[in-house]
Design a protein around this motif. Sequence first.
Motif, PDB file in Angstrom:
ATOM      1  N   THR A 238      -7.463 -21.091   8.095  1.00 43.48           N
ATOM      2  CA  THR A 238      -6.131 -20.500   8.192  1.00 43.48           C
ATOM      3  C   THR A 238      -5.333 -21.276   9.223  1.00 43.48           C
ATOM      4  OG1 THR A 238      -6.866 -18.284   7.550  1.00 43.48           O
ATOM      5  CG2 THR A 238      -4.829 -18.419   8.824  1.00 43.48           C
ATOM      6  N   VAL A 240      -1.351 -21.584  11.278  1.00 46.75           N
ATOM      7  CA  VAL A 240      -0.034 -21.032  11.591  1.00 46.75           C
ATOM      8  C   VAL A 240       0.829 -22.131  12.192  1.00 46.75           C
ATOM      9  CG1 VAL A 240      -0.813 -20.207  13.861  1.00 46.75           C
ATOM     10  CG2 VAL A 240       1.252 -19.238  12.821  1.00 46.75           C
ATOM     11  N   GLU A 257       6.803 -24.734   0.462  1.00 45.97           N
ATOM     12  CA  GLU A 257       5.417 -24.367   0.197  1.00 45.97           C
ATOM     13  C   GLU A 257       4.785 -25.271  -0.853  1.00 45.97           C
ATOM     14  OE1 GLU A 257       8.130 -22.675  -0.784  1.00 45.97           O
ATOM     15  OE2 GLU A 257       7.575 -20.933  -2.010  1.00 45.97           O
ATOM     16  N   ILE A 275      -0.163 -19.030   0.564  1.00 51.13           N
ATOM     17  CA  ILE A 275       0.744 -18.910   1.700  1.00 51.13           C
ATOM     18  C   ILE A 275       1.247 -17.481   1.793  1.00 51.13           C
ATOM     19  CG2 ILE A 275       2.735 -19.636   0.342  1.00 51.13           C
ATOM     20  CD1 ILE A 275       3.780 -21.042   2.909  1.00 51.13           C
ATOM     21  N   GLY A 276       1.460 -17.008   3.025  1.00 59.89           N
ATOM     22  CA  GLY A 276       1.897 -15.634   3.214  1.00 59.89           C
ATOM     23  C   GLY A 276       0.855 -14.661   2.712  1.00 59.89           C
ATOM     24  N   SER A 277       1.305 -13.641   2.004  1.00 63.62           N
ATOM     25  CA  SER A 277       0.366 -12.638   1.486  1.00 63.62           C
ATOM     26  C   SER A 277      -0.496 -13.178   0.359  1.00 63.62           C
ATOM     27  CB  SER A 277       1.139 -11.410   1.003  1.00 63.62           C
ATOM     28  OG  SER A 277       2.070 -11.777   0.001  1.00 63.62           O
ATOM     29  N   ASN A 306       6.527 -10.181   7.543  1.00 65.94           N
ATOM     30  CA  ASN A 306       6.502 -11.598   7.180  1.00 65.94           C
ATOM     31  C   ASN A 306       5.501 -11.827   6.063  1.00 65.94           C
ATOM     32  OD1 ASN A 306       7.023 -14.346   7.179  1.00 65.94           O
ATOM     33  ND2 ASN A 306       5.775 -14.789   8.975  1.00 65.94           N
ATOM     34  N   TRP A 307       5.625 -10.993   5.029  1.00 61.50           N
ATOM     35  CA  TRP A 307       4.757 -11.171   3.874  1.00 61.50           C
ATOM     36  C   TRP A 307       5.000 -12.528   3.214  1.00 61.50           C
ATOM     37  CZ3 TRP A 307       1.962  -7.075   1.005  1.00 61.50           C
ATOM     38  CH2 TRP A 307       1.837  -5.903   1.756  1.00 61.50           C
ATOM     39  N   GLY A 309       5.376 -15.356   4.581  1.00 63.76           N
ATOM     40  CA  GLY A 309       4.754 -16.479   5.275  1.00 63.76           C
ATOM     41  C   GLY A 309       5.754 -17.499   5.767  1.00 63.76           C
ATOM     42  N   ILE A 321       5.103 -19.685   9.885  1.00 66.26           N
ATOM     43  CA  ILE A 321       4.546 -20.074   8.595  1.00 66.26           C
ATOM     44  C   ILE A 321       3.029 -19.976   8.701  1.00 66.26           C
ATOM     45  CG2 ILE A 321       4.263 -21.987   6.962  1.00 66.26           C
ATOM     46  CD1 ILE A 321       7.011 -23.004   8.063  1.00 66.26           C
ATOM     47  N   TYR A 322       2.418 -19.236   7.817  1.00 63.73           N
ATOM     48  CA  TYR A 322       0.956 -19.154   7.841  1.00 63.73           C
ATOM     49  C   TYR A 322       0.421 -19.292   6.426  1.00 63.73           C
ATOM     50  CZ  TYR A 322       1.523 -14.244   6.426  1.00 63.73           C
ATOM     51  OH  TYR A 322       1.867 -13.095   5.755  1.00 63.73           O
ATOM     52  N   PHE A 323      -0.713 -19.965   6.322  1.00 70.34           N
ATOM     53  CA  PHE A 323      -1.302 -20.221   5.016  1.00 70.34           C
ATOM     54  C   PHE A 323      -2.811 -20.388   5.175  1.00 70.34           C
ATOM     55  CE2 PHE A 323      -0.031 -24.218   6.921  1.00 70.34           C
ATOM     56  CZ  PHE A 323      -1.118 -25.048   6.736  1.00 70.34           C
TER      57      PHE A 323
END
Length: 411
Positions: A238, A240, A257, A275-277, A306-307, A309, A321-323
């Motif tokens: 993961t 961020v 993305e 990415i995201g949810s 922040n679903w 991402g 940004i998270y993935f």
Amino acid sequence: MSTYGTLFRVTTYGESHCASVGAIIDGCPPGMELTAADIQTQLSRRRPGQSNLTTPRDEKDLVHLQSGIERGVTLGTPIGLLVKNEDQRPHDYSETDLYPRPSHADYTYLEKYGIKASSGGGRSSARETIGRVAAGAIAEKYLKLAYGIEIVAFVSSVGKIHLPSSLAPPSLVSSGAEDDDEVQDALSEAFQHLLKTITREEVDKYPTRCPHPETSERMTQRIIRAKDAKDSIGGTVTCVIRNVPSGLGEPVFDKFEATLAHAMLSIPATKAFEIGSGFKGTEVPGSKHNDPFVNRPDGKLGTATNWSGGVQGGITNGEDIYFRVGFKSPATISQGQKTAQYDGTPGELAARGRHDPCVVPRAVPIVEAMAAIVVMDQLLIQNSRKTAASLLPPITTLPPSMMQPKNSKAA
């Protein structure tokens, strides 16, 4: 091809057992202080032989800067760098003269080019990622200095062992009926706190690079079990990215993305990206999944959740940004496997050589590097657009609702 990027262009070269591997980086802004030490930190995090959980191949991975830098300052011209392959054992791969290793690239490279590297995985080897990591370290220094951007990746699963609360899945409550829309928030408070506070120093405290003591120990034992069985195991990383400006991404085919997925899935052994949810977001109705806008302390719009991402419509919105990236179990294992030779003759292959029983701990800096390269390229593209637009006379024919506010802090 071996080149990635539009304005920040990275070309890598080298095979797993040739004299050296490296990269040419074109598009690095001039006037930035840069030394080998800035790059070596990430290369040392990627190098083999860090613990008993990785391959024992003893490579120091020392970077040698060749061009584009003078007196410790970037010139704006192509930066050339190389890392020597010092601990080569090509004789460990003689069995690949007869057998294509199951799930490896021996067969597909031969089918594509009509010729293949005689030892190791050639360009499909993780040795190729040295050039990426070096280029990413250069991009990351600029991003930090110019924008305060932070990129931190960590191991979130090994096999079936998952970091707790890293992503609390939306689950049906009450009656448990399939049409029940009562769901839990996928972004647990623990996960949100982790994304906002995690540092590389915390990640590197553990040989697995999973920043949770109990889970890290369980992961360690799982990797050792695979190693002792001459087997391998996969996992996820993961990542961020914090403080990314809004406005990055090039619709419609180069959405942020999409370029991020392209970069991540180009890393050896990757099989999944979200990415995201991610896939869990497909189980949530829009009324629960949407990110309502709120006024942030800095006066800009932000989101209450922040679903997404940090990306909406393929463009960054200023949120973190998270993935997550999925890595398969390494293909090369030392136990005997029933397979076939190149001519179709059945047989058994027990590969030799030194290989990682699990790649995810060493994949962490590779994921960070590719994330940095993507953000760097997208920033240069967006800034070139804004600079070109700034040279035009002011527009007076459009209503204010169609124009960006003058105090906007977008890229």
